[in-house]
Design an enzyme around this catalytic site. Structure first.
Site, PDB file in Angstrom:
ATOM      1  N   ARG A 146      41.569   8.708 -58.094  1.00  0.00           N
ATOM      2  CA  ARG A 146      42.259   8.459 -56.473  1.00  0.00           C
ATOM      3  C   ARG A 146      41.191   7.625 -56.945  1.00  0.00           C
ATOM      4  O   ARG A 146      40.236   7.242 -56.111  1.00  0.00           O
ATOM      5  CB  ARG A 146      41.117   9.973 -55.450  1.00  0.00           C
ATOM      6  CG  ARG A 146      41.604   9.278 -54.029  1.00  0.00           C
ATOM      7  CD  ARG A 146      41.561  10.183 -53.398  1.00  0.00           C
ATOM      8  NE  ARG A 146      40.468  11.046 -53.396  1.00  0.00           N
ATOM      9  CZ  ARG A 146      39.138  11.313 -53.510  1.00  0.00           C
ATOM     10  NH1 ARG A 146      38.941  10.492 -52.965  1.00  0.00           N
ATOM     11  NH2 ARG A 146      39.001  12.113 -53.803  1.00  0.00           N
ATOM     12  N   HIS A 200      39.035  10.524 -50.436  1.00  0.00           N
ATOM     13  CA  HIS A 200      39.575  11.590 -49.887  1.00  0.00           C
ATOM     14  C   HIS A 200      40.805  11.306 -49.023  1.00  0.00           C
ATOM     15  O   HIS A 200      42.329  11.129 -48.929  1.00  0.00           O
ATOM     16  CB  HIS A 200      39.061  12.415 -49.774  1.00  0.00           C
ATOM     17  CG  HIS A 200      39.664  13.988 -49.228  1.00  0.00           C
ATOM     18  ND1 HIS A 200      40.257  14.164 -50.568  1.00  0.00           N
ATOM     19  CD2 HIS A 200      39.882  14.999 -47.973  1.00  0.00           C
ATOM     20  CE1 HIS A 200      40.697  15.513 -49.888  1.00  0.00           C
ATOM     21  NE2 HIS A 200      40.606  15.767 -48.828  1.00  0.00           N
ATOM     22  N   TYR A 260      29.957  10.736 -53.878  1.00  0.00           N
ATOM     23  CA  TYR A 260      29.754  11.442 -55.249  1.00  0.00           C
ATOM     24  C   TYR A 260      30.182  10.783 -56.068  1.00  0.00           C
ATOM     25  O   TYR A 260      30.609  11.744 -57.440  1.00  0.00           O
ATOM     26  CB  TYR A 260      30.466  12.731 -54.625  1.00  0.00           C
ATOM     27  CG  TYR A 260      32.193  11.583 -54.311  1.00  0.00           C
ATOM     28  CD1 TYR A 260      32.929  12.019 -54.776  1.00  0.00           C
ATOM     29  CD2 TYR A 260      31.821  11.701 -52.894  1.00  0.00           C
ATOM     30  CE1 TYR A 260      34.396  11.469 -54.818  1.00  0.00           C
ATOM     31  CE2 TYR A 260      33.229  11.930 -52.269  1.00  0.00           C
ATOM     32  CZ  TYR A 260      34.310  11.722 -52.666  1.00  0.00           C
ATOM     33  OH  TYR A 260      35.570  11.267 -52.301  1.00  0.00           O
TER      34      TYR A 260
END
Length: 378
Positions: free
Chosen positions: A274, A278, A287
């Site tokens: 990705r 998100h 992260y």
């Protein structure tokens, strides 16, 4: 005193395994390959179908532009949220292209691009994310189940539909899409178990993009790969490079053919990434680092296919420009239509709750109608 210290606890007194036990199936053929299957950049690319690959390229370019336009619409307030599939377009496009008209697609909330590639109106595909209807299209008309926001709940539905179709003798395969995070849900395991026991004509496609929101895969599972989970349920597991659209299309096509011919389900793990957050509400820098993202940009699905096809003379500069122009036309039309405010009728709240309205629901509808009438008269 331990069990081993009890009188008569020696090996000669242990009960043998009951004779009814036997392996349900040989696990060896079910195991995935040790490395993700690839086509682009390998000798297997010599057998590419030029027409199919040109179509795949055009769809990838359109998909990338669709992602960019949808993301822009969130910043303009036209969408409440958008889960981007930038970097995952090869999985999305291949999933749509391998299905026949009578087959069913069971997408997650991130799979709007797969629905659009299967022929769904882009605006209808975004209706849920706009905060309007729960599903902006007729699932039966398009053979696309509602976009599933709860993780993995669409998988048992896919198995049920596929099993029912098989019982009726219908030539139908269901393809269910899920992310790596969804494999930690109970629905995932229940769906795989029922699918294998019933030998349902269903294909499970796991897009392993590295993170379940902010949770890396290593903190979700200790399995060698997600594809290995298939063996425990008695179905084949396949591991494929999710950014190699030729490989994904081939592996999915094989699984769909197997399901259609009565061979049962397959679990496919497509290893992808990705590239964006998100959703637009996520801060991915908390992260993961920029270096990781940059490394994956070198494995971009659009660039991978473009380099392969141009090197083999399957795609030229005119073909690249044609694909880009078509993508821009799609984006312009989507932008124009999404900029128009939808006409909302509050009474629609009561129209599709039950086939026949209950007394309580009629009372609530009457109360709202009275309030709306009073507001108009004031």
């Amino acid at each position: 005193m331990t069990v081993q210290e009890l009188p008569g606890a020696g090996a000669s007194h242990r009960s043998p395994t009951p004779p009814a036990w036997s392996p349900r199936t040989d696990p060896a053929p079910l195991l995935p390959d040790p490395e993700p299957y690839r086509v682009l950049g390998t000798p297997a690319a010599e057998k590419l179908d030029p027409e199919l690959m040109r179509r795949c390229y055009a769809e990838l370019v359109r998909g990338r532009r669709y992602n960019a336009q949808a993301t822009a619409l969130t910043r303009q307030g036209r969408l409440a949220v958008y889960p981007s599939t930038v970097g995952q377009e090869a999985c999305e496009i291949a999933a749509a292209l391998v299905l026949q008209e009578q087959d069913w697609l069971f997408p997650s909330y991130r799979d709007t691009l797969a629905a659009v590639a299967r022929g769904l109106d882009p605006v209808q595909a975004l209706t849920l994310l706009r905060g309007d209807w729960h599903t902006g299209y007729d699932p039966r008309e398009h053979r696309i189940a509602p976009l599933s926001t709860p993780l993995a709940t669409q998988l048992p539905h896919a198995v049920g539909l596929a099993h029912a179709a098989r019982l009726r003798g219908d030539d139908v395969v269901a393809l269910a899409m899920i992310g790596d995070g969804g494999t930690s849900e109970g629905d995932f395991h229940e769906a795989l178990n029922f699918a294998a026991v019933w030998q349902a004509p269903v294909v499970f496609l796991v897009q392993n993009n590295g993170f379940a929101i902010s949770v890396p895969l290593a903190k979700q599972t200790a399995a060698p790969t997600l594809a290995h989970k298939a063996v425990g349920y008695g179905m084949p597991g396949r591991l494929v490079d999710g950014n190699d659209i030729a490989a994904v299309h081939e592996v999915l096509s094989e699984a769909v053919r197997r399901a259609r011919s009565g061979g049962g389900p397959t679990l496919i793990e497509a290893v992808t990434y990705r590239m964006e957050a998100h959703t637009n509400a996520d801060d991915a820098t908390r992260y993961r680092g920029d270096a990781e993202v940059e490394a994956w940009k070198a494995h971009d699905p659009v660039d991978l296919l473009e380099r392969e096809l141009t090197a083999r003379g399957i795609l030229d500069a005119a073909g690249i420009e044609t694909a880009k122009e078509a993508a821009e036309q799609m984006a312009a039309a989507l932008r124009e239509r999404m900029n128009a405010d939808p006409v909302l009728n509050p009474m629609d709240l009561f129209e599709h709750v039950y086939a026949e309205q209950t007394g309580r629901l009629r009372e609530q509808a009457d109360m709202l109608r009275a309030e709306l009438d009073a507001e108009e008269q004031s």
